[in-house]
Motif scaffolding. Sequence first.
Motif, PDB file in Angstrom:
ATOM      1  N   TRP A  70       9.081   1.291   3.019  1.00 13.59           N
ATOM      2  CA  TRP A  70       8.028   0.274   2.869  1.00 13.59           C
ATOM      3  C   TRP A  70       6.706   1.004   3.127  1.00 13.59           C
ATOM      4  O   TRP A  70       6.549   1.659   4.162  1.00 13.59           O
ATOM      5  CB  TRP A  70       8.180  -0.844   3.892  1.00 13.59           C
ATOM      6  CG  TRP A  70       9.367  -1.734   3.713  1.00 13.59           C
ATOM      7  CD1 TRP A  70      10.450  -1.520   2.906  1.00 13.59           C
ATOM      8  CD2 TRP A  70       9.596  -2.986   4.372  1.00 13.59           C
ATOM      9  NE1 TRP A  70      11.334  -2.573   3.022  1.00 13.59           N
ATOM     10  CE2 TRP A  70      10.835  -3.487   3.906  1.00 13.59           C
ATOM     11  CE3 TRP A  70       8.885  -3.736   5.305  1.00 13.59           C
ATOM     12  CZ2 TRP A  70      11.370  -4.699   4.356  1.00 13.59           C
ATOM     13  CZ3 TRP A  70       9.415  -4.943   5.748  1.00 13.59           C
ATOM     14  CH2 TRP A  70      10.643  -5.417   5.269  1.00 13.59           C
ATOM     15  N   ARG A  71       5.781   0.852   2.200  1.00 13.01           N
ATOM     16  CA  ARG A  71       4.477   1.543   2.352  1.00 13.01           C
ATOM     17  C   ARG A  71       3.359   0.513   2.224  1.00 13.01           C
ATOM     18  O   ARG A  71       3.262  -0.187   1.222  1.00 13.01           O
ATOM     19  CB  ARG A  71       4.324   2.632   1.293  1.00 13.01           C
ATOM     20  CG  ARG A  71       3.052   3.445   1.469  1.00 13.01           C
ATOM     21  CD  ARG A  71       3.005   4.655   0.534  1.00 13.01           C
ATOM     22  NE  ARG A  71       4.052   5.618   0.842  1.00 13.01           N
ATOM     23  CZ  ARG A  71       5.020   6.008  -0.009  1.00 13.01           C
ATOM     24  NH1 ARG A  71       5.055   5.534  -1.230  1.00 13.01           N
ATOM     25  NH2 ARG A  71       5.932   6.871   0.360  1.00 13.01           N
ATOM     26  N   PHE A  72       2.526   0.462   3.252  1.00 14.19           N
ATOM     27  CA  PHE A  72       1.462  -0.542   3.324  1.00 14.19           C
ATOM     28  C   PHE A  72       0.106   0.083   3.019  1.00 14.19           C
ATOM     29  O   PHE A  72      -0.117   1.262   3.295  1.00 14.19           O
ATOM     30  CB  PHE A  72       1.440  -1.160   4.732  1.00 14.19           C
ATOM     31  CG  PHE A  72       2.708  -1.908   5.052  1.00 14.19           C
ATOM     32  CD1 PHE A  72       2.826  -3.255   4.758  1.00 14.19           C
ATOM     33  CD2 PHE A  72       3.796  -1.254   5.631  1.00 14.19           C
ATOM     34  CE1 PHE A  72       4.007  -3.937   5.034  1.00 14.19           C
ATOM     35  CE2 PHE A  72       4.973  -1.937   5.912  1.00 14.19           C
ATOM     36  CZ  PHE A  72       5.068  -3.282   5.610  1.00 14.19           C
ATOM     37  N   PRO A  73      -0.820  -0.725   2.497  1.00 13.14           N
ATOM     38  CA  PRO A  73      -2.136  -0.171   2.186  1.00 13.14           C
ATOM     39  C   PRO A  73      -2.979   0.082   3.427  1.00 13.14           C
ATOM     40  O   PRO A  73      -3.878   0.934   3.412  1.00 13.14           O
ATOM     41  CB  PRO A  73      -2.785  -1.247   1.301  1.00 13.14           C
ATOM     42  CG  PRO A  73      -2.068  -2.513   1.625  1.00 13.14           C
ATOM     43  CD  PRO A  73      -0.677  -2.112   2.033  1.00 13.14           C
ATOM     44  N   ASP A  74      -2.727  -0.656   4.515  1.00 11.05           N
ATOM     45  CA  ASP A  74      -3.532  -0.503   5.736  1.00 11.05           C
ATOM     46  C   ASP A  74      -2.757  -1.089   6.921  1.00 11.05           C
ATOM     47  O   ASP A  74      -1.761  -1.792   6.748  1.00 11.05           O
ATOM     48  CB  ASP A  74      -4.893  -1.209   5.573  1.00 11.05           C
ATOM     49  CG  ASP A  74      -4.704  -2.632   5.055  1.00 11.05           C
ATOM     50  OD1 ASP A  74      -4.042  -3.429   5.746  1.00 11.05           O
ATOM     51  OD2 ASP A  74      -5.168  -2.941   3.944  1.00 11.05           O
ATOM     52  N   ARG A  75      -3.257  -0.815   8.110  1.00  9.02           N
ATOM     53  CA  ARG A  75      -2.581  -1.267   9.336  1.00  9.02           C
ATOM     54  C   ARG A  75      -2.566  -2.785   9.466  1.00  9.02           C
ATOM     55  O   ARG A  75      -1.603  -3.365   9.965  1.00  9.02           O
ATOM     56  CB  ARG A  75      -3.290  -0.674  10.575  1.00  9.02           C
ATOM     57  CG  ARG A  75      -3.079   0.799  10.789  1.00  9.02           C
ATOM     58  CD  ARG A  75      -1.690   1.164  11.198  1.00  9.02           C
ATOM     59  NE  ARG A  75      -1.260   0.617  12.464  1.00  9.02           N
ATOM     60  CZ  ARG A  75      -0.046   0.829  12.996  1.00  9.02           C
ATOM     61  NH1 ARG A  75       0.846   1.590  12.353  1.00  9.02           N
ATOM     62  NH2 ARG A  75       0.290   0.282  14.136  1.00  9.02           N
ATOM     63  N   ALA A  76      -3.626  -3.431   9.024  1.00 12.69           N
ATOM     64  CA  ALA A  76      -3.690  -4.888   9.172  1.00 12.69           C
ATOM     65  C   ALA A  76      -2.550  -5.544   8.390  1.00 12.69           C
ATOM     66  O   ALA A  76      -1.889  -6.477   8.873  1.00 12.69           O
ATOM     67  CB  ALA A  76      -5.044  -5.409   8.699  1.00 12.69           C
TER      68      ALA A  76
END
Length: 245
Positions: free
Chosen positions: A190-196
Amino acid sequence: MRYAGFGGQTKSGPAIPSPNIWHWPEVYEQENRAQDADGALWAALAEAAPWSGLDVVDVGCGDGFHLPRFAEEARSVVGVEPHPPLVSRAQARGLDVRRGGAEALPLSDASADLVHARTAYFFGAGCEPGLAEADRVLRPGGTLAIIDLDFTVPPYGDWLRADLPRYDPAAVERFFARQGFDQRRVTSTWRFPDRATLESVLRIEFAPTTADRAVAQTPGLTIAVGYRLHTRRRPAGLVLGGRRS
Ligand SMILES: C[S@@+](CC[C@H](N)C(=O)[O-])C[C@H]1O[C@@H](n2cnc3c(N)ncnc32)[C@H](O)[C@@H]1O
């Protein structure tokens, strides 16, 4: 994961609550975008049950996130989802999604080649009516593919088990083996664009203490998440309701 139950549905009873997508569909959309960033799960599914040129049904499809991907190659794609607000969201996207549950699919006999269900906790012990229903809808030789989270793979599996200490991964696997399914393990990223975004997704999936731990144990923007992919082919010549098809 804030699952309310595993495979405890009645034959035509209500949907099993899915707090993540029911209460936070926008955050769940972000989760779906982050999932399987390297395509490992899609690749395993394509190898086990290719759908090019075929008729696909996605059971428990939520708001239909995965339908367009199938539609790139399939002849047709229909989603089935019991929770009315999600059916409406899917239909607003122009998708063919019908209201119904795994135990009573609103589809004709022998009308599909692939019945797919993803993060399909409603397919577990006690889901035999749903399995029989998938066989009814499948053409002979068609495949039922069930994808679910693998609680044995850290770190995500550790967080799942922290929230659901009574869940028995070995028993779940034995259930699918007894029902005649193959099993493949797939570790996906799973890869997210940002920490939020990462944090908001972890907070809809886990109880607050577990979510705090998951956030603290995830320094970057990726998480390794294990899945089980179970497939079973409907035999040619299966006898259904006293008639051979
Ligand atoms: C975790 S969500 C996954 C949604 C979708 N498959 C996805 O990956 O985006 C599980 C879905 O299963 C649905 N569901 C719950 N009980 C069900 C049942 N008995 N038959 C079919 N779907 C069910 C929920 O309403 C929810 O949309």
